[in-house]
Design a protein around this motif. Sequence first.
Motif, PDB file in Angstrom:
ATOM      1  N   VAL A 169       0.835  -1.210   0.000  1.00 54.47           N
ATOM      2  CA  VAL A 169       0.000   0.000   0.000  1.00 54.47           C
ATOM      3  C   VAL A 169       0.868   1.257   0.000  1.00 54.47           C
ATOM      4  N   GLY A 170       2.180   1.078   0.227  1.00 53.77           N
ATOM      5  CA  GLY A 170       3.092   2.225   0.147  1.00 53.77           C
ATOM      6  C   GLY A 170       3.656   2.683   1.484  1.00 53.77           C
ATOM      7  N   LYS A 171       3.704   1.806   2.467  1.00 52.31           N
ATOM      8  CA  LYS A 171       4.217   2.185   3.805  1.00 52.31           C
ATOM      9  C   LYS A 171       5.703   2.551   3.725  1.00 52.31           C
ATOM     10  N   SER A 172       6.471   1.706   3.081  1.00 51.11           N
ATOM     11  CA  SER A 172       7.919   1.967   3.001  1.00 51.11           C
ATOM     12  C   SER A 172       8.203   3.214   2.171  1.00 51.11           C
ATOM     13  N   THR A 173       7.431   3.387   1.118  1.00 51.46           N
ATOM     14  CA  THR A 173       7.627   4.578   0.284  1.00 51.46           C
ATOM     15  C   THR A 173       7.396   5.837   1.118  1.00 51.46           C
ATOM     16  N   LEU A 174       6.360   5.795   1.943  1.00 49.54           N
ATOM     17  CA  LEU A 174       6.064   6.956   2.793  1.00 49.54           C
ATOM     18  C   LEU A 174       7.228   7.230   3.749  1.00 49.54           C
ATOM     19  N   LEU A 175       7.712   6.195   4.423  1.00 51.89           N
ATOM     20  CA  LEU A 175       8.827   6.403   5.358  1.00 51.89           C
ATOM     21  C   LEU A 175      10.047   6.989   4.630  1.00 51.89           C
ATOM     22  N   SER A 176      10.256   6.513   3.402  1.00 53.01           N
ATOM     23  CA  SER A 176      11.447   6.957   2.663  1.00 53.01           C
ATOM     24  C   SER A 176      11.365   8.428   2.257  1.00 53.01           C
ATOM     25  N   VAL A 199      13.813   8.880  11.703  1.00 49.26           N
ATOM     26  CA  VAL A 199      13.487  10.087  12.459  1.00 49.26           C
ATOM     27  C   VAL A 199      12.835  11.058  11.483  1.00 49.26           C
ATOM     28  N   VAL A 200      11.632  11.503  11.841  1.00 51.40           N
ATOM     29  CA  VAL A 200      10.891  12.403  10.965  1.00 51.40           C
ATOM     30  C   VAL A 200      10.974  13.818  11.520  1.00 51.40           C
ATOM     31  N   GLY A 205      10.782  22.293  13.658  1.00 48.91           N
ATOM     32  CA  GLY A 205      11.693  22.044  14.776  1.00 48.91           C
ATOM     33  C   GLY A 205      11.307  20.810  15.586  1.00 48.91           C
ATOM     34  N   ARG A 206      10.098  20.321  15.389  1.00 43.75           N
ATOM     35  CA  ARG A 206       9.682  19.132  16.146  1.00 43.75           C
ATOM     36  C   ARG A 206      10.025  17.873  15.353  1.00 43.75           C
ATOM     37  N   SER A 207      10.135  16.770  16.056  1.00 39.81           N
ATOM     38  CA  SER A 207      10.457  15.527  15.349  1.00 39.81           C
ATOM     39  C   SER A 207       9.888  14.332  16.098  1.00 39.81           C
ATOM     40  N   PHE A 208       9.718  13.242  15.411  1.00 41.91           N
ATOM     41  CA  PHE A 208       9.285  12.003  16.055  1.00 41.91           C
ATOM     42  C   PHE A 208       9.872  10.819  15.303  1.00 41.91           C
TER      43      PHE A 208
END
Length: 439
Positions: A169-176, A199-200, A205-208
Amino acid sequence: MFVDKTKIYVKGGDGGDGIVSFRREKYVPMGGPAGGDGGRGGNVIFRVDEGLRTLVDFRYQKHFKAPRGDKGRNKSQHGANAEDMIVRVPPGTVVVDDDTQEIIADLTRQGQEVIIAKGGRGGRGNIRFATAANPAPELAEHGEEGEERWVVLELKVMADVGLVGFPSVGKSTLLSVVSSAKPKIGAYHFTTITPNLGVVEVGDGRSFVMADLPGLIEGAHTGIGLGHEFLRHVERTRIIVHVVDMAGTEGRDPFEDWVKINEELELYNEKLAERPQIVAANKMDMPEAEEQLAIFKEKVRDKTSRDIDVVPISSLTKMGVQELLYKAMDMLEQLPEAPEVEEVAEVEERKIYRFDKKAQSQSEFTIRRENEMFVVESEAIEGMLKRLQMNSHDAILKFARTLRKMGVDEELRKRGATDGTIIRIGEFEFEFVEGSSYY
Ligand SMILES: Nc1nc2c(ncn2[C@@H]2O[C@H](COP(=O)(O)OP(=O)(O)OP(=O)(O)O)[C@@H](O)[C@H]2O)c(=O)[nH]1
Ligand SMILES: [Mg+2]
């Protein structure tokens, strides 16, 4: 579990120099010494801030130098101490000395502070060197240099956001596209077989931390398709981003997909049904997706009383992706309790090593010959040379005394140094004086 790592340079501020000065008063022809001490240099202090979750800030700033202390002043006044530099780090940060690989600190509790690089002491002013024999010394010290070192910061992180959904469904593409992670992407099912973390950085300035999990299929809760293995990871994430293929590739129905995955989650662990969820309606760049999205949204509204956010995106064109990240970040911040960092308890028991460079080899020295010259190497003497302002008779005298006390003189003599032999210590060269009346 994923380890974020980065190397940074820290340096405590140098101490301020002590000064040489004398009292000048009316009717007092020979005032005593009045040169004050320099102030202390600032420490570099790490402080735990629960608001931080990652080490991304250190990707941009890698050098942390605390300010130096002020010079001593006349009238015996002390120079001002410099302010400490506070560096905020997320809970769970382990600080390792890059040189020795020793653990300097293990920072876990909110507000916890550790000095990572000490500021230097201020140099002493000439008031400190007055003695009965020499009541007006022309002698002052440089401020001590601040401690400097490279340290590695290590942070073990749990994923804040887990990407779930059917295969392809595109999970890895999204993370990349939202992190620097480089997961494998493929048009076939189960391209991803172990979780990838990234790390997004949201952009403000925020990240998760986001985890790209392997695709789930019907029956996953019974263990089909390594379901248990994968669902275990979902359990640990704080929010779920449910990726749905809106293009209905391979004749799939987006709404049915969504329902099935939710069932699998719930059957595996009831709590997962209540976990905050955002739907990422992916592949919106495909022609049929728009129509499907409208139907999907309507069906979701009918099916559940939960207020589910459906964010249309295309991981390919990045349309809507930024909005999705903001939504996830805001949702994370609204979650009541701080995430549990499982490993902390175990880490807290770990021994913390401290080391003190100065304690070693205080009185050691070595002498070697370089042609006609003798080279003396000694941390203590070289340190003293750096400290003392070698521009006065008094300073040279003090230096000479130290050499004698440490036995350097005697050793030089034994090795054949005579009047006029050149001695080098650090960057300082001088002639050996036999039987000097200096001391
Ligand atoms: N058109 C279009 N194709 C996409 C989009 N996102 C991903 N794809 C394609 O979908 C296929 C599967 O992508 P992956 O990212 O590997 O999917 P996945 O969900 O990680 O799959 P598994 O790891 O097998 O569970 C690839 O061919 C991608 O190029 C999108 O937004 N639009
Ligand atoms: Mg994948």
